[in-house]
Structure formats: C-alpha cells, structure tokens
Design a protein around this motif. Structure first.
Motif, PDB file in Angstrom:
ATOM      1  N   LYS A 100      -8.257  -5.686   0.624  1.00  0.00           N
ATOM      2  CA  LYS A 100      -7.676  -6.079   1.930  1.00  0.00           C
ATOM      3  C   LYS A 100      -7.835  -7.330   2.215  1.00  0.00           C
ATOM      4  N   LYS A 101      -6.726  -8.013   2.766  1.00  0.00           N
ATOM      5  CA  LYS A 101      -6.781  -9.237   3.166  1.00  0.00           C
ATOM      6  C   LYS A 101      -6.798 -10.230   2.187  1.00  0.00           C
ATOM      7  N   GLY A 102      -6.605  -9.943   0.875  1.00  0.00           N
ATOM      8  CA  GLY A 102      -6.566 -10.737  -0.349  1.00  0.00           C
ATOM      9  C   GLY A 102      -5.131 -11.415  -0.421  1.00  0.00           C
ATOM     10  N   GLY A 103      -4.206 -10.857   0.210  1.00  0.00           N
ATOM     11  CA  GLY A 103      -2.794 -11.478  -0.056  1.00  0.00           C
ATOM     12  C   GLY A 103      -2.052 -10.487  -0.751  1.00  0.00           C
ATOM     13  N   THR A 104      -2.187  -9.192  -0.580  1.00  0.00           N
ATOM     14  CA  THR A 104      -1.703  -8.246  -1.472  1.00  0.00           C
ATOM     15  C   THR A 104      -0.373  -8.197  -0.771  1.00  0.00           C
ATOM     16  N   ARG A 105      -0.038  -8.111   0.302  1.00  0.00           N
ATOM     17  CA  ARG A 105       1.301  -7.827   0.682  1.00  0.00           C
ATOM     18  C   ARG A 105       2.326  -9.060   0.123  1.00  0.00           C
ATOM     19  N   ALA A 106       1.816 -10.237   0.095  1.00  0.00           N
ATOM     20  CA  ALA A 106       2.583 -11.419  -0.366  1.00  0.00           C
ATOM     21  C   ALA A 106       2.715 -11.227  -2.096  1.00  0.00           C
ATOM     22  N   GLU A 153       3.492   0.482  -5.866  1.00  0.00           N
ATOM     23  CA  GLU A 153       2.787   0.643  -4.483  1.00  0.00           C
ATOM     24  C   GLU A 153       1.525  -0.056  -4.373  1.00  0.00           C
ATOM     25  N   LYS A 154       1.436  -0.508  -3.193  1.00  0.00           N
ATOM     26  CA  LYS A 154       0.195  -1.191  -2.875  1.00  0.00           C
ATOM     27  C   LYS A 154      -0.608  -0.665  -1.665  1.00  0.00           C
ATOM     28  N   THR A 155      -1.712  -0.333  -1.793  1.00  0.00           N
ATOM     29  CA  THR A 155      -2.749   0.360  -0.798  1.00  0.00           C
ATOM     30  C   THR A 155      -4.106  -0.300  -1.013  1.00  0.00           C
ATOM     31  N   VAL A 181      -7.968 -11.171  -5.525  1.00  0.00           N
ATOM     32  CA  VAL A 181      -9.031 -11.492  -4.668  1.00  0.00           C
ATOM     33  C   VAL A 181      -8.926 -12.874  -4.014  1.00  0.00           C
ATOM     34  N   ARG A 182      -9.757 -13.016  -3.272  1.00  0.00           N
ATOM     35  CA  ARG A 182      -9.608 -14.317  -2.144  1.00  0.00           C
ATOM     36  C   ARG A 182     -11.013 -14.928  -1.818  1.00  0.00           C
ATOM     37  N   ASP A 183     -11.271 -16.041  -1.748  1.00  0.00           N
ATOM     38  CA  ASP A 183     -12.663 -16.517  -1.243  1.00  0.00           C
ATOM     39  C   ASP A 183     -13.112 -15.635  -0.265  1.00  0.00           C
ATOM     40  N   ILE A 189     -13.104 -13.709   7.282  1.00  0.00           N
ATOM     41  CA  ILE A 189     -12.689 -14.159   8.680  1.00  0.00           C
ATOM     42  C   ILE A 189     -11.248 -13.425   8.911  1.00  0.00           C
ATOM     43  N   SER A 190     -10.417 -13.315   7.970  1.00  0.00           N
ATOM     44  CA  SER A 190      -9.137 -12.727   7.970  1.00  0.00           C
ATOM     45  C   SER A 190      -9.366 -10.987   8.668  1.00  0.00           C
ATOM     46  N   ASP A 191     -10.199 -10.436   7.825  1.00  0.00           N
ATOM     47  CA  ASP A 191     -10.576  -9.065   8.026  1.00  0.00           C
ATOM     48  C   ASP A 191     -11.159  -8.885   9.512  1.00  0.00           C
TER      49      ASP A 191
HETATM   50  N1  LIG Z   1       0.696 -16.564  -1.064  1.00  0.00           N
HETATM   51  C1  LIG Z   1      -0.429 -16.225  -0.378  1.00  0.00           C
HETATM   52  N2  LIG Z   1      -1.568 -16.940  -0.898  1.00  0.00           N
HETATM   53  C2  LIG Z   1      -2.758 -16.639  -0.163  1.00  0.00           C
HETATM   54  N3  LIG Z   1      -2.908 -16.026   1.093  1.00  0.00           N
HETATM   55  C3  LIG Z   1      -1.853 -15.202   1.420  1.00  0.00           C
HETATM   56  C4  LIG Z   1      -0.589 -15.460   1.020  1.00  0.00           C
HETATM   57  N4  LIG Z   1       0.176 -15.059   1.643  1.00  0.00           N
HETATM   58  C5  LIG Z   1      -0.438 -14.347   2.751  1.00  0.00           C
HETATM   59  N5  LIG Z   1      -1.651 -14.627   2.438  1.00  0.00           N
HETATM   60  C6  LIG Z   1      -2.723 -14.428   3.277  1.00  0.00           C
HETATM   61  O1  LIG Z   1      -3.184 -12.943   3.105  1.00  0.00           O
HETATM   62  C7  LIG Z   1      -3.494 -12.493   4.047  1.00  0.00           C
HETATM   63  C8  LIG Z   1      -3.265 -10.960   4.404  1.00  0.00           C
HETATM   64  O2  LIG Z   1      -3.529 -10.378   3.097  1.00  0.00           O
HETATM   65  P1  LIG Z   1      -2.961  -8.825   2.992  1.00  0.00           P
HETATM   66  O3  LIG Z   1      -1.648  -8.909   2.691  1.00  0.00           O
HETATM   67  O4  LIG Z   1      -3.783  -8.353   1.860  1.00  0.00           O
HETATM   68  O5  LIG Z   1      -3.458  -8.127   4.167  1.00  0.00           O
HETATM   69  S1  LIG Z   1      -3.614  -6.510   4.199  1.00  0.00           S
HETATM   70  O6  LIG Z   1      -4.943  -6.139   3.633  1.00  0.00           O
HETATM   71  O7  LIG Z   1      -2.271  -5.863   3.606  1.00  0.00           O
HETATM   72  O8  LIG Z   1      -3.602  -6.093   5.723  1.00  0.00           O
HETATM   73  C9  LIG Z   1      -3.404 -13.209   5.465  1.00  0.00           C
HETATM   74  O9  LIG Z   1      -4.651 -14.015   5.642  1.00  0.00           O
HETATM   75  P2  LIG Z   1      -4.979 -14.594   7.083  1.00  0.00           P
HETATM   76  O10 LIG Z   1      -3.908 -15.300   7.859  1.00  0.00           O
HETATM   77  O11 LIG Z   1      -6.127 -15.475   6.988  1.00  0.00           O
HETATM   78  O12 LIG Z   1      -5.146 -13.460   7.730  1.00  0.00           O
HETATM   79  C10 LIG Z   1      -2.346 -13.955   4.740  1.00  0.00           C
HETATM   80  O13 LIG Z   1      -2.360 -15.366   5.557  1.00  0.00           O
END
Ligand SMILES: Nc1ncnc2c1ncn2[C@@H]1O[C@H](COP(=O)(O)OS(=O)(=O)O)[C@@H](OP(=O)(O)O)[C@H]1O
Length: 464
Positions: A100-106, A153-155, A181-183, A189-191
């Motif tokens: 979660k918040k690791g950039g999964t959508r991207a 699919e992503k969850t 994964v992300r720092d 903080i994003s979470d």
């Molecule tokens: N390409 C790329 N590289 C690194 N980080 C990125 C990238 N794209 C999106 N983001 C940041 O990822 C955060 C959203 O993560 P998720 O898409 O996994 O969110 S979620 O779990 O589906 O809600 C969200 O972080 P925060 O902005 O800090 O909240 C996005 O900015």
C-alpha cells in the motif's frame, strides 16, 4: 396487327411459365436430396441425444462474456472486437499484491500500456474481503482478454492478508506476484496522509509514530503505517507459503505410506519439526492427521512445539508457546527480527523432510516440474446445486491427497457460492449420500455430485 401482338404476348407468357416450372422443379429436387441425405444422420444421432450430452458434460456454466461489456471502452478492445475476435474473461495470471502506498497504481498503469496486458480497473479485494464470493465472481470482475493476453489485478492489501498466499496458491500455483516497496518512512507518511484526509480528527503524525507520543522516543512499530513498512515481516510469510510444491509433496509422500516420523540424519529434525518451524499450519494438520508423533525430539532435544511461533499450531500440538525461542519476531526491541526464511533456507528451496524426499521417484519428478505433480493427480468432479434452474454441471478439481469431506464441502460451497451452514448434504448421483472422508476418497473422476441445500430459496448469494 392487334392479333399478331396478342399471339406474341401469349407465346412469351407460355415460355415464362415453362421457365418458372423448370426452376421450381430443380430447387425442390435439391431440397429433397439434402433432406434425404440428412435424415439418416439425424436418425443415428438424434438431437435429443446431443442435448443430453450438453446436459451431462458441459463443464462450465454458459455465461456471455461479451455482452454487458458496454463499460469497456478500451480502444484496443474495440479494435479486436471489430476484427471479429472473441474475448473472454480469465482469472489473473499476475497480481500486484502491494505494498500500500508503494506506487502500486503507477506500476499497474505502466504495465498495462503493453497491448498484451489487460487489467482490472479498480481493486477487486478478492483474496481478502470477497473470497467467499467464489472464483466465478472473481473472474466476472476481470476484463475481457484474447488468447495470449495476460490478465492482471492489483490489490495492495493482499500483501498483509494472512490467508492470501494460500488462496492464491489454490487458484493457480504459478500466479506471478509483484511487490513494489518504498522507503518505509515516506510510505508511512503517505499512508498517514491518506488516513487523515478521510479522518481529519486524527492525532498528528509525530504523536502516533513515537511509542509514548513524545518526539525522539522509540518508534511504535505496532502502529499500522510503521508496521506495514517492515516488509520482511510479511514477505517471510509470503515466501514460506509460496513453497507450493512442498505442501503437496508431503501429502504425496504420506499417501505412499512413508515413514512419517523419519528424522534427518544430521539434525534429527522430522517433517513435523519443519512444518512447525515454518509455521505452516496446513502441513502440521496433514502430518498430525496422518499420525506424526508430536513428541519426537531432534538432536537438540526440541519437540516440534518448541520451534514454532504460531499460537494456532501450538494449540494443535497441545503445548504452550515457547517465548524463549529465538525465531519469533521480538516485539519488545522494535524492528529487530530474525528472517526465518533466509536463516533457515531449505536446501533447493524445499522443506527438509529428511530421508522421505529421496525415497520416492514420484517425488523427485515433482521437483523438476514447474507445476507440482499433484496437479496432474487431481480428481475432476462434476458439481451442481440440487433443484437449480441451471441443470448444467460445473467441473471442480481437487488434489487427490486433499480429499476429505470437509475439503470437498468447502470447495463445493466456494464454487456454488453458498455458505457451508446452508448445505444439507452432498449427494453422489444418483442417490448416495456422502458422509465421511472414506466416502469422499472413493470418488472417481467424472463423478456427478449435487449439493442439497437446507433452504433452497435462500442459498444463492450471487446470481451468475
Ligand atoms: N512512479 C512512481 N514512483 C514512485 N512513487 C510513485 C509513483 N507514482 C506514484 N507514486 C506514489 O505512490 C503513492 C501511491 O501509491 P499506491 O498507488 O500504491 O497507493 S494505493 O495503495 O493504491 O492507495 C503516492 O505517494 P504519495 O504522493 O507520497 O502519497 C504516489 O505519489
């Protein structure tokens, strides 16, 4: 002059009538010939027989996968459709499971740019919240694909869902799992930012992240956003559960009457020790049900219960949790933890079950195949709900080693989307009630089963 004209018209009419008669005769002859030719075929294969065949052997419920797809406006889909290609929905072969918040959508958006990848738009949450709805439900939430295209699919919550690895394994052991994964600090903080946007009354980040709320104190590793960032804690479980072949291998060996309490000649560990060490409850259950001795000690004098950190396994073994075991995560010292999976990495990526592994040729064959051999050893059963308006059977597969009454009941309920408590009986057609494990173990490939529900009108959770 007039007389000549009338005669000419008369002759023309006679010729026209002659031609019409000839054409009509030829046409009718063709029809009669085709009917005569076709009739013997119909006699030997009556249509009614064909229908019966469909009735008995159709394995998948006929559901239109193209109609009702109006929401799908993907240009590439439209293009394929225009070309007359027939898309269908498939279960995903790859999952983005976190974090979660690791950039999964991207990640998902980048991957799906590829024309051979199709992705479910929103998070389906099947392996965590919607598992009870069954695989048909899951499939219906996937986009349409053509042969050769990949469904994804992503969850992100799958990463932290305890049951998810096993459930994914049941769907397809070769499913590809993607984790980004992300720092952990920026992730936390994003979470938190997302949470506070929904709940503005939340306390400030600083007062939640530190153990006693004061800046500079110990980090509170039990607070969700921090806890989730300790990735190895979840990865360890995931990796363990991903040793798919080994679960099946244990059962395969047991079915061949192998020495269940056989010890490793070097350390004296038994299969039960390893299953406990790796907190693999399913293998522990299989071993115990098959007569494994829970009191066998290894060369250090440890019983299986002494090497587990799982309270539920301890419950199965009837002991108490050994807090002094160095293998569990030490909550008191925060982020210090022992990576079990790496520390105790089994040889060739397989659980050490001592001499049992080398004893059986079947087993060594399993090591070299991408999918466990047990897959080829599935029992295929035909299933339907008694009294349903849909007379078709669906095919279900159960690994033979897993055949117990409870497993069968569970799978039947998942497939037919009913609760176990609603099942009155499982009937082996035409008229035998299944009651116990031995009844189930005797089932043969292709056996037709019916689930009889207690209250037929209230049992369907989801119409298909
Ligand atoms: N390409 C790329 N590289 C690194 N980080 C990125 C990238 N794209 C999106 N983001 C940041 O990822 C955060 C959203 O993560 P998720 O898409 O996994 O969110 S979620 O779990 O589906 O809600 C969200 O972080 P925060 O902005 O800090 O909240 C996005 O900015």
């Amino acid at each position: 002059m007039e007389l000549v004209l009338t005669r000419k018209i008369l002759i023309a009419l006679i010729i026209l009538a002659g031609i019409s008669l000839y054409v009509s005769f030829i046409f009718n002859s063709c029809l009669v010939t085709s009917i005569t030719k076709a009739l013997p075929k119909w006699r030997s294969h009556p249509l009614v027989l064909k229908e019966n065949r469909i009735f008995h052997y159709t394995s998948v419920r006929v559901v239109s996968l193209i109609e009702g797809n109006e929401t799908d406006i993907s240009p590439k889909y439209k293009l394929f459709k225009e070309q007359g290609l027939q898309p269908s929905r498939q279960l995903p072969s790859a999952l983005i499971i976190g974090v979660k918040k690791g950039g999964t959508r991207a990640l998902l958006e980048f991957i799906r740019i590829h024309p051979d990848v199709r992705a479910a738009g929103s998070e389906v949450h099947f392996f965590d919240k919607n598992y009870i709805k069954g695989f048909q439900w899951y499939r219906s939430h996937m986009p349409s694909t053509l042969e050769g295209q990949l469904t994804i699919e992503k969850t992100p919550s799958y990463f932290i869902t305890k049951e998810a690895p096993h459930r994914v394994q049941l769907m397809n052991p070769s499913t590809k799992l993607l984790v980004v994964v992300r720092d952990p600090v920026t992730r936390a903080i994003s979470d938190y930012t997302q949470s506070i946007s929904k709940k503005p009354e939340m306390k400030p980040f600083e007062s939640l992240v530190f153990a006693n709320g004061s800046v500079g104190a110990l980090i509170d590793t039990s607070w969700g956003p921090v806890k989730l960032g300790i990735y190895s804690r979840y990865l360890e479980k995931l990796l363990e559960a991903s040793c798919v072949g080994d679960i099946e291998a244990v059962a395969a060996l047991l079915s061949q009457n192998t020495d269940i309490n056989g010890k490793n000649i070097v350390n004296g560990w038994t299969a039960l020790h390893w299953a406990c060490k790796r907190n693999n409850e399913e293998i522990v259950r299989i071993l115990l049900n098959s007569g494994a001795n829970k009191d066998t000690v290894n060369n250090k004098g440890e019983k299986p219960v002494d090497v587990t950190t799982s309270e539920s396994i301890v419950g199965l073994l009837g002991g108490t949790l050994n807090k002094s075991t160095g293998n569990h995560f030490d909550e008191e010292v925060g982020v210090r933890f022992s990576p079990n999976y790496l520390k105790n990495a089994p040889l060739n990526g397989q659980v050490d079950i001592g001499r049992l592994r080398s004893k059986h040729t079947d087993f060594s064959a399993m090591q070299t195949t991408a999918l466990p051999a047990a897959q080829n050893d599935d029992l295929v059963l035909l299933l339907r709900r008694h009294g349903s308006t849909d007379p078709d059977f669906i095919e279900i597969e159960i690994p033979k080693w897993k055949l117990t009454y409870n497993t069968l009941l569970k799978i039947c309920c998942e497939e037919l989307e009913v609760f176990e408590g609603q099942v009155e009986r499982i009937r082996k057609l035409p008229n035998t009630r299944l009651r116990k494990d031995t009844d189930v173990k005797r089932l043969l490939n292709g056996q037709e089963l019916e689930i009889v529900l207690k209250t037929p009108n209230d049992t369907i959770l989801h119409s298909t």
